[in-house]
Design an enzyme around this catalytic site. Structure first.
Site: not given
Length: 333
Positions: A13, A136, A191, A244
Protein backbone atom coordinates in the site's frame (compact mmCIF):
# COMPACT_ATOMS: atom_id res chain seq x y z
CA UNK A 1 -4.02 16.44 -10.18
CA UNK A 2 -5.94 13.23 -9.50
CA UNK A 3 -6.99 12.77 -5.87
CA UNK A 4 -6.33 9.21 -4.68
CA UNK A 5 -7.19 7.40 -1.45
CA UNK A 6 -5.00 4.39 -0.61
CA UNK A 7 -6.49 2.32 2.19
CA UNK A 8 -3.72 0.25 3.73
CA UNK A 9 -0.38 1.44 5.05
CA UNK A 10 1.58 -1.81 4.76
CA UNK A 11 4.43 -2.60 2.36
CA UNK A 12 2.56 -2.65 -0.92
CA UNK A 13 0.00 0.00 0.00
CA UNK A 14 2.78 2.43 0.90
CA UNK A 15 4.89 1.58 -2.15
CA UNK A 16 1.94 1.92 -4.55
CA UNK A 17 0.95 5.22 -2.91
CA UNK A 18 4.49 6.42 -3.67
CA UNK A 19 4.12 5.27 -7.30
CA UNK A 20 0.92 7.28 -7.69
CA UNK A 21 2.42 10.33 -6.00
CA UNK A 22 5.42 10.11 -8.34
CA UNK A 23 2.95 9.91 -11.23
CA UNK A 24 1.55 13.29 -10.19
CA UNK A 25 -1.40 12.30 -8.00
CA UNK A 26 -2.30 13.77 -4.62
CA UNK A 27 -2.55 10.79 -2.27
CA UNK A 28 -4.17 10.31 1.11
CA UNK A 29 -2.84 7.12 2.71
CA UNK A 30 -5.01 5.47 5.39
CA UNK A 31 -3.13 3.48 8.03
CA UNK A 32 -4.99 1.39 10.61
CA UNK A 33 -2.67 2.50 13.39
CA UNK A 34 -2.61 6.22 14.19
CA UNK A 35 1.09 6.07 15.11
CA UNK A 36 1.99 4.89 11.58
CA UNK A 37 0.08 7.80 10.02
CA UNK A 38 1.62 10.28 12.45
CA UNK A 39 5.15 9.02 11.74
CA UNK A 40 4.66 9.35 7.98
CA UNK A 41 3.40 12.93 8.32
CA UNK A 42 6.19 13.93 10.73
CA UNK A 43 9.21 12.14 9.31
CA UNK A 44 8.21 11.00 5.77
CA UNK A 45 9.09 7.43 6.81
CA UNK A 46 6.99 4.31 7.43
CA UNK A 47 9.52 2.54 9.61
CA UNK A 48 7.30 -0.45 10.40
CA UNK A 49 7.01 -1.51 6.76
CA UNK A 50 9.26 0.40 4.32
CA UNK A 51 11.95 2.17 6.35
CA UNK A 52 14.13 2.68 3.26
CA UNK A 53 11.49 4.75 1.45
CA UNK A 54 11.30 8.52 1.77
CA UNK A 55 7.56 9.03 1.45
CA UNK A 56 6.88 11.62 -1.30
CA UNK A 57 5.52 15.00 -0.28
CA UNK A 58 2.43 14.33 -2.38
CA UNK A 59 1.27 11.83 0.25
CA UNK A 60 -0.49 12.72 3.48
CA UNK A 61 -1.43 10.00 5.98
CA UNK A 62 -4.41 9.56 8.26
CA UNK A 63 -6.01 6.89 10.44
CA UNK A 64 -9.49 8.28 9.62
CA UNK A 65 -10.94 6.43 6.62
CA UNK A 66 -13.61 9.07 6.01
CA UNK A 67 -10.90 11.73 5.78
CA UNK A 68 -8.88 9.59 3.36
CA UNK A 69 -11.87 8.90 1.12
CA UNK A 70 -13.33 12.41 1.01
CA UNK A 71 -13.44 13.65 -2.63
CA UNK A 72 -11.23 10.77 -3.84
CA UNK A 73 -11.28 10.23 -7.61
CA UNK A 74 -9.57 6.82 -7.35
CA UNK A 75 -9.74 4.46 -4.35
CA UNK A 76 -7.02 1.84 -3.81
CA UNK A 77 -7.57 -1.07 -1.40
CA UNK A 78 -4.43 -2.64 0.08
CA UNK A 79 -5.43 -4.52 3.23
CA UNK A 80 -4.96 -8.25 4.01
CA UNK A 81 -7.41 -10.19 1.88
CA UNK A 82 -9.14 -11.96 4.76
CA UNK A 83 -9.91 -8.64 6.48
CA UNK A 84 -11.33 -6.93 3.39
CA UNK A 85 -15.00 -7.74 4.01
CA UNK A 86 -14.90 -6.43 7.59
CA UNK A 87 -13.18 -3.25 6.45
CA UNK A 88 -15.71 -2.70 3.67
CA UNK A 89 -18.52 -2.88 6.21
CA UNK A 90 -17.06 0.35 7.62
CA UNK A 91 -16.00 1.93 4.32
CA UNK A 92 -19.06 1.11 2.19
CA UNK A 93 -20.96 4.31 2.92
CA UNK A 94 -17.77 6.39 2.63
CA UNK A 95 -16.73 5.20 -0.85
CA UNK A 96 -17.14 7.90 -3.54
CA UNK A 97 -19.98 6.98 -5.90
CA UNK A 98 -18.14 7.11 -9.24
CA UNK A 99 -14.47 6.47 -8.41
CA UNK A 100 -12.67 3.40 -9.77
CA UNK A 101 -11.87 1.02 -6.91
CA UNK A 102 -8.47 -0.66 -7.25
CA UNK A 103 -7.61 -4.00 -5.65
CA UNK A 104 -3.96 -4.67 -4.78
CA UNK A 105 -4.86 -7.81 -2.81
CA UNK A 106 -3.97 -11.36 -3.82
CA UNK A 107 -6.14 -13.88 -2.07
CA UNK A 108 -9.36 -15.90 -2.11
CA UNK A 109 -11.80 -15.29 0.73
CA UNK A 110 -12.21 -18.12 3.22
CA UNK A 111 -15.72 -19.47 3.46
CA UNK A 112 -17.13 -17.82 0.34
CA UNK A 113 -14.39 -18.69 -2.18
CA UNK A 114 -14.78 -15.20 -3.61
CA UNK A 115 -12.02 -13.37 -5.42
CA UNK A 116 -11.19 -9.92 -4.06
CA UNK A 117 -13.07 -8.13 -6.85
CA UNK A 118 -16.15 -10.18 -5.95
CA UNK A 119 -15.81 -9.23 -2.28
CA UNK A 120 -15.52 -5.55 -3.27
CA UNK A 121 -18.67 -5.79 -5.38
CA UNK A 122 -20.56 -7.73 -2.72
CA UNK A 123 -19.48 -6.13 0.55
CA UNK A 124 -18.65 -2.70 -0.86
CA UNK A 125 -21.66 -2.32 -3.15
CA UNK A 126 -19.33 -1.38 -6.02
CA UNK A 127 -20.38 -1.85 -9.64
CA UNK A 128 -18.00 -4.46 -11.20
CA UNK A 129 -17.27 -2.03 -14.06
CA UNK A 130 -15.65 0.30 -11.51
CA UNK A 131 -13.34 -2.40 -10.11
CA UNK A 132 -9.71 -2.55 -11.28
CA UNK A 133 -7.12 -5.19 -10.35
CA UNK A 134 -3.39 -4.37 -10.34
CA UNK A 135 -1.05 -7.35 -10.30
CA UNK A 136 2.38 -8.44 -11.46
CA UNK A 137 5.96 -8.97 -10.26
CA UNK A 138 5.78 -6.09 -7.79
CA UNK A 139 7.89 -6.74 -4.69
CA UNK A 140 7.28 -3.66 -2.58
CA UNK A 141 10.88 -3.06 -1.46
CA UNK A 142 12.11 -3.02 -5.06
CA UNK A 143 9.32 -0.66 -6.12
CA UNK A 144 10.24 1.59 -3.19
CA UNK A 145 13.81 1.66 -4.53
CA UNK A 146 12.39 2.69 -7.94
CA UNK A 147 13.76 -0.37 -9.68
CA UNK A 148 12.00 -0.83 -13.05
CA UNK A 149 8.90 -3.01 -12.88
CA UNK A 150 5.68 -3.62 -14.80
CA UNK A 151 2.16 -4.65 -13.84
CA UNK A 152 -1.19 -5.52 -15.40
CA UNK A 153 -4.07 -3.11 -14.78
CA UNK A 154 -7.14 -5.27 -15.43
CA UNK A 155 -10.80 -4.28 -15.55
CA UNK A 156 -13.95 -5.04 -17.49
CA UNK A 157 -14.15 -1.29 -18.15
CA UNK A 158 -11.68 0.16 -20.68
CA UNK A 159 -12.23 3.61 -19.16
CA UNK A 160 -11.52 2.50 -15.59
CA UNK A 161 -8.36 0.59 -16.43
CA UNK A 162 -7.02 3.40 -18.62
CA UNK A 163 -7.65 5.94 -15.87
CA UNK A 164 -5.83 3.87 -13.22
CA UNK A 165 -2.95 3.07 -15.58
CA UNK A 166 -2.46 6.75 -16.35
CA UNK A 167 -2.48 7.56 -12.63
CA UNK A 168 0.25 5.00 -11.87
CA UNK A 169 2.64 5.33 -14.81
CA UNK A 170 6.13 6.55 -13.89
CA UNK A 171 9.65 6.22 -15.22
CA UNK A 172 10.13 3.10 -13.12
CA UNK A 173 6.62 1.59 -13.05
CA UNK A 174 5.02 0.59 -16.36
CA UNK A 175 1.33 -0.46 -16.37
CA UNK A 176 -0.08 -2.68 -19.11
CA UNK A 177 -3.83 -2.85 -19.79
CA UNK A 178 -5.87 -6.04 -19.49
CA UNK A 179 -9.47 -7.17 -19.32
CA UNK A 180 -9.09 -10.61 -17.72
CA UNK A 181 -9.99 -9.90 -14.09
CA UNK A 182 -10.60 -13.59 -13.28
CA UNK A 183 -7.24 -14.78 -14.59
CA UNK A 184 -5.34 -11.89 -13.03
CA UNK A 185 -6.80 -12.62 -9.61
CA UNK A 186 -6.47 -16.41 -9.75
CA UNK A 187 -2.83 -16.07 -10.81
CA UNK A 188 -2.10 -13.57 -8.03
CA UNK A 189 -3.67 -15.70 -5.31
CA UNK A 190 -2.34 -19.10 -6.37
CA UNK A 191 1.26 -18.00 -6.89
CA UNK A 192 1.47 -17.31 -3.15
CA UNK A 193 0.73 -20.97 -2.44
CA UNK A 194 3.26 -22.14 -5.02
CA UNK A 195 5.83 -19.84 -3.38
CA UNK A 196 5.17 -21.55 -0.04
CA UNK A 197 5.96 -24.89 -1.68
CA UNK A 198 9.14 -23.53 -3.29
CA UNK A 199 10.20 -22.05 0.05
CA UNK A 200 9.64 -25.38 1.82
CA UNK A 201 11.77 -27.20 -0.74
CA UNK A 202 14.52 -24.62 -0.42
CA UNK A 203 14.39 -24.86 3.37
CA UNK A 204 14.95 -28.62 3.06
CA UNK A 205 18.10 -27.95 1.04
CA UNK A 206 16.73 -28.80 -2.38
CA UNK A 207 18.21 -27.13 -5.43
CA UNK A 208 17.30 -25.44 -8.67
CA UNK A 209 15.87 -28.51 -10.43
CA UNK A 210 13.29 -28.89 -7.67
CA UNK A 211 12.50 -25.17 -7.68
CA UNK A 212 12.04 -25.08 -11.45
CA UNK A 213 9.87 -28.19 -11.39
CA UNK A 214 7.59 -26.78 -8.69
CA UNK A 215 7.35 -23.43 -10.42
CA UNK A 216 6.51 -24.97 -13.80
CA UNK A 217 3.97 -27.46 -12.48
CA UNK A 218 2.55 -24.75 -10.22
CA UNK A 219 1.97 -22.58 -13.25
CA UNK A 220 0.22 -25.52 -14.94
CA UNK A 221 -2.25 -26.03 -12.11
CA UNK A 222 -2.84 -22.29 -11.78
CA UNK A 223 -3.71 -22.11 -15.47
CA UNK A 224 -5.96 -25.18 -15.20
CA UNK A 225 -7.91 -23.62 -12.36
CA UNK A 226 -8.13 -20.19 -13.93
CA UNK A 227 -9.25 -21.52 -17.30
CA UNK A 228 -11.95 -23.65 -15.64
CA UNK A 229 -13.25 -20.48 -13.99
CA UNK A 230 -13.41 -18.56 -17.27
CA UNK A 231 -9.98 -16.93 -17.48
CA UNK A 232 -8.03 -16.31 -20.68
CA UNK A 233 -5.19 -18.91 -20.80
CA UNK A 234 -2.82 -16.23 -22.19
CA UNK A 235 -3.04 -14.35 -18.89
CA UNK A 236 -0.95 -17.03 -17.19
CA UNK A 237 1.92 -16.47 -19.63
CA UNK A 238 2.06 -12.75 -18.84
CA UNK A 239 3.00 -10.42 -16.02
CA UNK A 240 0.17 -11.45 -13.69
CA UNK A 241 0.93 -15.12 -14.31
CA UNK A 242 4.48 -16.32 -14.88
CA UNK A 243 5.94 -12.87 -14.12
CA UNK A 244 4.50 -12.64 -10.63
CA UNK A 245 5.11 -16.36 -10.02
CA UNK A 246 8.83 -16.09 -10.80
CA UNK A 247 9.32 -13.03 -8.59
CA UNK A 248 7.41 -14.48 -5.65
CA UNK A 249 9.03 -17.91 -5.83
CA UNK A 250 12.60 -16.73 -6.42
CA UNK A 251 13.04 -13.68 -4.22
CA UNK A 252 14.10 -13.69 -0.56
CA UNK A 253 11.93 -10.55 -0.30
CA UNK A 254 8.83 -12.72 -0.83
CA UNK A 255 6.91 -13.22 2.42
CA UNK A 256 5.33 -16.45 1.20
CA UNK A 257 8.61 -17.97 0.05
CA UNK A 258 10.25 -16.96 3.33
CA UNK A 259 7.39 -18.45 5.35
CA UNK A 260 7.71 -21.72 3.41
CA UNK A 261 11.49 -21.71 3.85
CA UNK A 262 11.12 -21.58 7.61
CA UNK A 263 8.64 -24.47 7.55
CA UNK A 264 11.02 -26.49 5.39
CA UNK A 265 13.87 -25.70 7.79
CA UNK A 266 12.01 -27.45 10.60
CA UNK A 267 10.08 -24.67 12.34
CA UNK A 268 6.48 -25.36 13.28
CA UNK A 269 3.60 -23.35 11.86
CA UNK A 270 3.14 -21.64 15.23
CA UNK A 271 6.84 -20.78 15.42
CA UNK A 272 6.91 -19.30 11.92
CA UNK A 273 3.73 -17.33 12.53
CA UNK A 274 5.16 -15.92 15.76
CA UNK A 275 8.40 -14.92 13.99
CA UNK A 276 6.75 -12.62 11.44
CA UNK A 277 4.69 -9.45 11.75
CA UNK A 278 3.54 -9.42 8.12
CA UNK A 279 0.89 -11.37 6.25
CA UNK A 280 1.83 -14.33 4.05
CA UNK A 281 -1.42 -14.50 2.08
CA UNK A 282 -0.87 -18.05 0.84
CA UNK A 283 -1.08 -19.49 4.35
CA UNK A 284 -4.79 -18.72 4.61
CA UNK A 285 -5.66 -18.70 0.92
CA UNK A 286 -4.37 -22.23 0.24
CA UNK A 287 -7.47 -23.71 1.88
CA UNK A 288 -9.92 -21.49 -0.02
CA UNK A 289 -8.09 -22.05 -3.33
CA UNK A 290 -8.25 -25.81 -2.76
CA UNK A 291 -11.99 -25.60 -2.10
CA UNK A 292 -12.44 -23.48 -5.22
CA UNK A 293 -10.55 -26.06 -7.29
CA UNK A 294 -12.49 -28.97 -5.84
CA UNK A 295 -15.75 -27.20 -6.66
CA UNK A 296 -14.58 -26.75 -10.25
CA UNK A 297 -13.31 -30.33 -10.52
CA UNK A 298 -9.70 -29.20 -11.08
CA UNK A 299 -6.65 -31.15 -9.88
CA UNK A 300 -4.23 -28.90 -7.94
CA UNK A 301 -1.75 -31.25 -6.22
CA UNK A 302 0.75 -28.61 -5.09
CA UNK A 303 -1.97 -26.46 -3.53
CA UNK A 304 -3.49 -29.57 -1.94
CA UNK A 305 -0.22 -30.63 -0.37
CA UNK A 306 0.66 -27.15 0.88
CA UNK A 307 -2.77 -27.00 2.52
CA UNK A 308 -2.01 -30.36 4.16
CA UNK A 309 1.17 -28.92 5.71
CA UNK A 310 -0.46 -25.68 6.86
CA UNK A 311 -3.82 -27.00 8.04
CA UNK A 312 -3.30 -30.71 8.76
CA UNK A 313 0.18 -30.74 10.27
CA UNK A 314 1.85 -32.90 7.60
CA UNK A 315 5.60 -32.50 7.27
CA UNK A 316 7.05 -30.79 4.19
CA UNK A 317 9.21 -33.86 3.51
CA UNK A 318 6.14 -36.11 3.39
CA UNK A 319 4.57 -33.71 0.91
CA UNK A 320 7.54 -33.92 -1.45
CA UNK A 321 7.25 -37.71 -1.38
CA UNK A 322 3.54 -37.53 -2.11
CA UNK A 323 4.08 -35.26 -5.11
CA UNK A 324 6.86 -37.42 -6.56
CA UNK A 325 4.87 -40.67 -6.23
CA UNK A 326 1.75 -39.46 -8.07
CA UNK A 327 0.60 -41.43 -11.09
CA UNK A 328 2.47 -40.54 -14.28
CA UNK A 329 0.55 -38.33 -16.72
CA UNK A 330 1.07 -36.49 -19.97
CA UNK A 331 2.63 -33.09 -19.22
CA UNK A 332 -0.29 -31.27 -20.85
CA UNK A 333 -2.84 -32.98 -18.58
Amino acid sequence: MTRVAVLGGGNWGTAYAAVMADAGCTVRLWARRAEVADEINRTRVNSAYLPELTVPEGISATSDSAEALADAEIVVLAVPSQSLRDNLAVWREQLPADAPVVSLMKGIELGTGERMSEVIADAGGVDPDRIVVVSGPNLAHEIAAQQPAAAVVASASPRARARVAEASATGYFRPYLGNDVVGTEIAGATKNVIALAVGMASGMGMGDNTMASLLTRGLAETARLGTALGADPQTFLGLAGVGDLVATCASPLSRNRTFGYKLGSGMTLAEVTASTTQTAEGVKSCESILQLAQGAGVDVPIVENVAAVVHEGRSPRDVVGALMSRARKHEGH
